[in-house]
Design a protein around this motif. Structure first.
Motif, PDB file in Angstrom:
ATOM      1  N   SER A   9       0.856  -1.188   0.000  1.00  0.00           N
ATOM      2  CA  SER A   9       0.000   0.000   0.000  1.00  0.00           C
ATOM      3  C   SER A   9       0.892   1.239   0.000  1.00  0.00           C
ATOM      4  CB  SER A   9      -0.915  -0.007   1.223  1.00  0.00           C
ATOM      5  OG  SER A   9      -0.153   0.005   2.414  1.00  0.00           O
ATOM      6  N   ILE A  14       0.489  -2.401   4.282  1.00  0.00           N
ATOM      7  CA  ILE A  14      -0.258  -3.582   3.853  1.00  0.00           C
ATOM      8  C   ILE A  14       0.459  -4.220   2.670  1.00  0.00           C
ATOM      9  CG2 ILE A  14      -2.443  -4.488   2.979  1.00  0.00           C
ATOM     10  CD1 ILE A  14      -3.793  -2.020   4.261  1.00  0.00           C
ATOM     11  N   PHE A  16      -0.032  -6.698  -0.174  1.00  0.00           N
ATOM     12  CA  PHE A  16      -1.204  -7.310  -0.782  1.00  0.00           C
ATOM     13  C   PHE A  16      -0.907  -8.130  -2.009  1.00  0.00           C
ATOM     14  CE2 PHE A  16      -0.990  -2.954  -2.349  1.00  0.00           C
ATOM     15  CZ  PHE A  16      -1.127  -3.090  -3.712  1.00  0.00           C
ATOM     16  N   THR A  34      -0.050  -5.666   7.896  1.00  0.00           N
ATOM     17  CA  THR A  34      -0.984  -6.666   7.413  1.00  0.00           C
ATOM     18  C   THR A  34      -0.434  -7.377   6.186  1.00  0.00           C
ATOM     19  OG1 THR A  34      -2.860  -5.363   8.182  1.00  0.00           O
ATOM     20  CG2 THR A  34      -3.327  -7.031   6.521  1.00  0.00           C
ATOM     21  N   GLY A  36      -1.954  -9.180   3.324  1.00  0.00           N
ATOM     22  CA  GLY A  36      -3.314  -9.190   2.802  1.00  0.00           C
ATOM     23  C   GLY A  36      -3.794 -10.527   2.284  1.00  0.00           C
ATOM     24  N   LYS A  37      -5.088 -10.582   2.061  1.00  0.00           N
ATOM     25  CA  LYS A  37      -5.741 -11.762   1.510  1.00  0.00           C
ATOM     26  C   LYS A  37      -5.068 -12.160   0.202  1.00  0.00           C
ATOM     27  CE  LYS A  37     -10.128 -13.391  -0.261  1.00  0.00           C
ATOM     28  NZ  LYS A  37     -11.479 -13.061  -0.665  1.00  0.00           N
ATOM     29  N   ALA A  39      -2.097 -12.831  -0.542  1.00  0.00           N
ATOM     30  CA  ALA A  39      -0.820 -12.156  -0.834  1.00  0.00           C
ATOM     31  C   ALA A  39       0.221 -13.075  -1.471  1.00  0.00           C
ATOM     32  CB  ALA A  39      -0.252 -11.529   0.431  1.00  0.00           C
ATOM     33  N   ALA A  62      -3.735 -16.207   2.618  1.00  0.00           N
ATOM     34  CA  ALA A  62      -2.489 -15.499   2.313  1.00  0.00           C
ATOM     35  C   ALA A  62      -1.408 -16.437   1.782  1.00  0.00           C
ATOM     36  CB  ALA A  62      -1.985 -14.763   3.543  1.00  0.00           C
TER      37      ALA A  62
END
Length: 66
Positions: A9, A14, A16, A34, A36-37, A39, A62
């Motif tokens: 990000s 984050i 990702f 984080t 991320g989902k 990743a 992830a």
């Protein structure tokens, strides 16, 4: 590892996505909060992930398919 291997990000908090799915070691930068989902989804060669203390959340799937 190249610095541009991760998609981060704008604030760098984050992670990702991974730009190359043929990595075997991932050193996640300090400051990432984080993962991320999805990743690292389908990073089939991934064997080692170094996660700093700054990470407090890991998203769903992830590491699915690793």
């Amino acid at each position: 590892m190249r610095n541009n291997i991760f998609k981060l990000s704008d604030d760098g908090e984050i992670l990702f996505g991974v730009r190359y799915n043929n990595i075997d070691v991932a050193d996640i930068p300090y400051g990432v909060i984080t993962i991320g989902k999805d990743a690292f989804r389908e990073c089939k060669l991934l064997q080692t992930v170094n996660i700093p203390d700054s990470v407090i959340r890991i998203g769903d799937f992830a590491f699915c398919g690793c």
